[in-house]
Design a protein around this motif. Structure first.
Motif, PDB file in Angstrom:
ATOM      1  N   ASP A 170       0.833  -1.220   0.000  1.00  0.00           N
ATOM      2  CA  ASP A 170       0.000   0.000   0.000  1.00  0.00           C
ATOM      3  C   ASP A 170       0.860   1.260   0.000  1.00  0.00           C
ATOM      4  N   ILE A 171       1.921   1.221  -0.790  1.00  0.00           N
ATOM      5  CA  ILE A 171       2.800   2.383  -0.970  1.00  0.00           C
ATOM      6  C   ILE A 171       2.508   2.963  -2.347  1.00  0.00           C
ATOM      7  N   LEU A 172       2.213   4.244  -2.396  1.00  0.00           N
ATOM      8  CA  LEU A 172       1.869   4.891  -3.656  1.00  0.00           C
ATOM      9  C   LEU A 172       3.090   5.023  -4.559  1.00  0.00           C
ATOM     10  N   LEU A 173       2.841   5.011  -5.865  1.00  0.00           N
ATOM     11  CA  LEU A 173       3.903   5.180  -6.856  1.00  0.00           C
ATOM     12  C   LEU A 173       3.693   6.521  -7.562  1.00  0.00           C
ATOM     13  N   LEU A 174       4.657   7.420  -7.406  1.00  0.00           N
ATOM     14  CA  LEU A 174       4.592   8.762  -7.964  1.00  0.00           C
ATOM     15  C   LEU A 174       5.598   8.885  -9.100  1.00  0.00           C
ATOM     16  N   SER A 175       5.141   9.320 -10.266  1.00  0.00           N
ATOM     17  CA  SER A 175       6.023   9.436 -11.432  1.00  0.00           C
ATOM     18  C   SER A 175       6.302  10.911 -11.706  1.00  0.00           C
ATOM     19  N   ASP A 176       7.559  11.292 -11.584  1.00  0.00           N
ATOM     20  CA  ASP A 176       7.983  12.660 -11.901  1.00  0.00           C
ATOM     21  C   ASP A 176       8.249  12.717 -13.403  1.00  0.00           C
ATOM     22  N   GLU A 177       7.283  13.237 -14.135  1.00  0.00           N
ATOM     23  CA  GLU A 177       7.312  13.252 -15.603  1.00  0.00           C
ATOM     24  C   GLU A 177       7.747  14.610 -16.153  1.00  0.00           C
ATOM     25  N   VAL A 178       8.402  15.413 -15.338  1.00  0.00           N
ATOM     26  CA  VAL A 178       8.725  16.780 -15.750  1.00  0.00           C
ATOM     27  C   VAL A 178       9.601  16.789 -17.003  1.00  0.00           C
ATOM     28  N   ILE A 179      10.559  15.877 -17.110  1.00  0.00           N
ATOM     29  CA  ILE A 179      11.404  15.768 -18.305  1.00  0.00           C
ATOM     30  C   ILE A 179      10.803  14.807 -19.323  1.00  0.00           C
ATOM     31  N   CYS A 180      10.283  13.673 -18.857  1.00  0.00           N
ATOM     32  CA  CYS A 180       9.853  12.613 -19.780  1.00  0.00           C
ATOM     33  C   CYS A 180       8.502  12.866 -20.416  1.00  0.00           C
ATOM     34  N   GLY A 181       7.679  13.716 -19.816  1.00  0.00           N
ATOM     35  CA  GLY A 181       6.332  13.912 -20.305  1.00  0.00           C
ATOM     36  C   GLY A 181       6.256  14.615 -21.651  1.00  0.00           C
ATOM     37  N   PHE A 182       5.146  14.375 -22.353  1.00  0.00           N
ATOM     38  CA  PHE A 182       4.801  15.049 -23.603  1.00  0.00           C
ATOM     39  C   PHE A 182       5.745  14.687 -24.757  1.00  0.00           C
ATOM     40  N   GLY A 183       5.872  13.365 -24.931  1.00  0.00           N
ATOM     41  CA  GLY A 183       6.457  12.854 -26.157  1.00  0.00           C
ATOM     42  C   GLY A 183       7.937  12.585 -26.171  1.00  0.00           C
ATOM     43  N   ARG A 184       8.655  12.970 -25.160  1.00  0.00           N
ATOM     44  CA  ARG A 184      10.123  12.849 -25.202  1.00  0.00           C
ATOM     45  C   ARG A 184      10.577  11.416 -25.424  1.00  0.00           C
ATOM     46  N   THR A 185       9.860  10.440 -24.874  1.00  0.00           N
ATOM     47  CA  THR A 185      10.266   9.034 -25.014  1.00  0.00           C
ATOM     48  C   THR A 185       9.562   8.330 -26.168  1.00  0.00           C
ATOM     49  N   GLY A 186       8.721   9.067 -26.919  1.00  0.00           N
ATOM     50  CA  GLY A 186       7.917   8.436 -27.959  1.00  0.00           C
ATOM     51  C   GLY A 186       6.547   8.027 -27.466  1.00  0.00           C
ATOM     52  N   HIS A 187       6.248   8.318 -26.201  1.00  0.00           N
ATOM     53  CA  HIS A 187       4.929   8.121 -25.597  1.00  0.00           C
ATOM     54  C   HIS A 187       4.546   9.438 -24.930  1.00  0.00           C
ATOM     55  N   TRP A 188       3.263   9.592 -24.629  1.00  0.00           N
ATOM     56  CA  TRP A 188       2.876  10.835 -23.963  1.00  0.00           C
ATOM     57  C   TRP A 188       3.622  10.992 -22.653  1.00  0.00           C
ATOM     58  N   PHE A 189       3.804   9.889 -21.927  1.00  0.00           N
ATOM     59  CA  PHE A 189       4.472   9.964 -20.635  1.00  0.00           C
ATOM     60  C   PHE A 189       5.475   8.817 -20.497  1.00  0.00           C
ATOM     61  N   GLY A 190       6.516   9.071 -19.723  1.00  0.00           N
ATOM     62  CA  GLY A 190       7.563   8.076 -19.561  1.00  0.00           C
ATOM     63  C   GLY A 190       7.066   6.792 -18.930  1.00  0.00           C
ATOM     64  N   CYS A 191       6.076   6.894 -18.024  1.00  0.00           N
ATOM     65  CA  CYS A 191       5.561   5.680 -17.394  1.00  0.00           C
ATOM     66  C   CYS A 191       4.985   4.730 -18.440  1.00  0.00           C
ATOM     67  N   GLN A 192       4.400   5.280 -19.512  1.00  0.00           N
ATOM     68  CA  GLN A 192       3.863   4.435 -20.578  1.00  0.00           C
ATOM     69  C   GLN A 192       4.977   3.761 -21.367  1.00  0.00           C
ATOM     70  N   ALA A 193       6.104   4.458 -21.519  1.00  0.00           N
ATOM     71  CA  ALA A 193       7.239   3.869 -22.233  1.00  0.00           C
ATOM     72  C   ALA A 193       7.818   2.675 -21.480  1.00  0.00           C
ATOM     73  N   PHE A 194       7.717   2.715 -20.144  1.00  0.00           N
ATOM     74  CA  PHE A 194       8.326   1.653 -19.340  1.00  0.00           C
ATOM     75  C   PHE A 194       7.297   0.722 -18.704  1.00  0.00           C
ATOM     76  N   GLY A 195       6.021   0.905 -19.041  1.00  0.00           N
ATOM     77  CA  GLY A 195       5.017  -0.079 -18.686  1.00  0.00           C
ATOM     78  C   GLY A 195       4.575  -0.093 -17.241  1.00  0.00           C
ATOM     79  N   PHE A 196       4.432   1.079 -16.607  1.00  0.00           N
ATOM     80  CA  PHE A 196       3.869   1.095 -15.263  1.00  0.00           C
ATOM     81  C   PHE A 196       2.811   2.185 -15.154  1.00  0.00           C
ATOM     82  N   THR A 197       1.916   2.028 -14.185  1.00  0.00           N
ATOM     83  CA  THR A 197       0.815   2.971 -13.989  1.00  0.00           C
ATOM     84  C   THR A 197       0.951   3.629 -12.625  1.00  0.00           C
ATOM     85  N   PRO A 198       1.314   4.891 -12.593  1.00  0.00           N
ATOM     86  CA  PRO A 198       1.490   5.565 -11.310  1.00  0.00           C
ATOM     87  C   PRO A 198       0.155   6.000 -10.707  1.00  0.00           C
TER      88      PRO A 198
END
Length: 460
Positions: A246-274
């Protein structure tokens, strides 16, 4: 201008004494992916300013949007049930592309503030579930999460923490970074390295007590800490481990967000849901200061109930949901759709990564790493032993100077050279950027060889 700047301007992330001695580098104009300094010299901006100028430096639509909004409603707040059309529409647009479409958006002015908001919401969420003792936050060595007091305390970089983080605290814990090149043990594969550091994280949780830990914060790609890209499966295993406790997962997408990795967000590029994400930078292509925290519906329901019990959600910023910044960010997202930003990045990344990895055999390069349109070269004194240069950062800083002489702007993170150009760069401009980097590396290699020769002559 040089003297005025030295006299009055205190620069962030700068050695003040070097600024006093050498003065500032003043940039006056931008055009596409290039910027021009006060001497009239132009450079390909290979860092998109600070990881953010996705659309380059001259987008007339964003200028017009800001102009029109200033003439319509130049300023207003979102406290006490106030709202404005751009902030409302931007919230909906963000949720339409986020992996948490049933959630909510909380606006702020920067990535640092978005991170602070995530931490406060994590504490409020745990309290709402009758777990007020769950206050500790797990971060990672090499992490960067901003320059506020909380952001600095969460960061695992010595120059960010310094005397400006909260020391001797029992709130922030640090786990290992997924930095296989530097932190793997002898003969440790990426798979066995991941298994080991996950085991160490589990041990950390057990030692501190899962009943005391609210959340773990991660950057999908660790940007300022060295463009560290995790091994396959790392985040999948992290998410599973945290869910068990029951520990929350927080994704800091400040750099990775909005297409930088080829996905809208970096979490999508690496397959996890924050459970929550912090965004900024590319949200407005850096054209306006804006950030946001996106939370899942589960988080919102819990914090809404708790805030209602307390009488108010006692958090916010004067300029949160500002009509001008919101309008510019909304138009930015519309442009991303129109140019098929994700398709563009996936196409361009083939050339970008091919050029990047062509440096793998260079005598000064220990490792090349990248994903999408973000990458890095790690400089080493010896390729076989991976011995770093001493003192750390001196050689990397020199390469950045030589690169500027060749007409490109990059950033050294110690002796890691980060490359993160605007996403509107063309393939020919990518080739030019890396060609100039190759020339700068050759210049550096010649300087180092000359220095070694002089040292030998003196010792002889």
């Amino acid at each position: 201008m040089d003297l005025l700047d030295r006299h009055a301007h205190f620069h962030p992330q700068t050695d003040p004494k070097v600024l006093e001695r050498d003065g500032p580098i003043i940039f006056e104009r931008g055009n596409g992916v290039t910027v021009t300094d006060s001497s009239g010299r132009s450079y390909i901006e290979g860092m998109a300013s600070l990881w953010c100028a996705t659309l380059g430096f001259t987008n007339p639509r964003l200028a017009k949007t800001a102009h029109d909004q200033i003439l319509t409603l130049a300023s207003y707040h979102t406290f006490n049930r106030r709202a404005n059309p751009p902030a409302i529409e931007l919230s909906e647009k963000l949720l339409s592309i986020a992996p948490m479409s049933d959630g909510k958006v909380s606006f702020c002015n920067s990535g640092s503030e978005a991170v602070d908001t995530m931490i406060k919401l994590a504490w409020l969420y745990q309290s709402a579930h009758g777990r007020p003792r769950k206050r500790k936050i797990i971060s990672r060595h090499n992490a960067y999460h901003g320059s506020t007091v909380m952001g600095a305390t969460l960061s695992g970089l010595p120059h960010v923490r310094g005397a400006m983080a909260v020391e001797d605290n029992d709130v922030v814990l640090f786990a290992a970074a997924p930095y296989h090149y530097r932190q793997a043990q002898k003969d440790e594969t990426p798979e066995s390295f991941t298994a080991r550091i996950l085991s160490e994280l589990d041990a950390l949780i057990q030692r501190e007590g899962p009943e005391n830990i609210a959340a773990m914060i991660v950057e999908p790609v660790m940007g300022a800490g060295g463009v560290i890209i995790p091994p396959e499966g790392y985040y999948r295993d992290i998410e599973a481990l945290l869910r068990r406790h029951d520990i929350l997962l927080l994704s800091d997408e400040v750099i990775c967000g909005f297409g930088r990795t080829g996905h809208w967000f970096g979490c999508q590029a690496f397959g996890f849901t924050p459970d929550m994400m912090s965004v900024a930078k590319g949200l407005s292509s850096g054209y306006q200061p804006i950030g946001a925290t996106l939370m899942s519906g589960e988080i919102y329901q819990a914090v809404s109930e708790e805030a209602g019990r307390l009488g108010v959600f006692g958090h916010g910023f004067t300029y949160a949901g500002h009509p001008v910044t919101s309008a510019v960010a909304l138009e930015t997202l519309h442009i991303y759709d129109e140019i098929d930003l994700l398709g563009r990045v996936r196409s361009l990344s083939k050339a970008f990564l091919a050029h990047l990895h062509s440096f793998s055999d260079h005598a000064l390069v220990g490792e090349t790493r990248g994903i999408g349109m973000i990458g890095a070269l790690e400089l080493v004194a010896d390729k076989v032993s991976r011995a770093p240069f001493r003192p750390s950062g001196r050689v990397g800083a020199r390469l950045i100077e030589l690169a500027m002489e060749r007409g490109i702007i990059l950033r050294n993170l110690g002796d890691v050279i980060a490359i993160c150009p605007p996403l509107v760069i063309e393939e020919a401009e990518i080739a030019t950027l890396f060609s100039r980097l190759s020339d700068a590396l050759a210049d550096l290699q010649n300087e180092l060889l000359a220095s070694t020769s002089i040292d030998r002559e003196v010792s002889a």
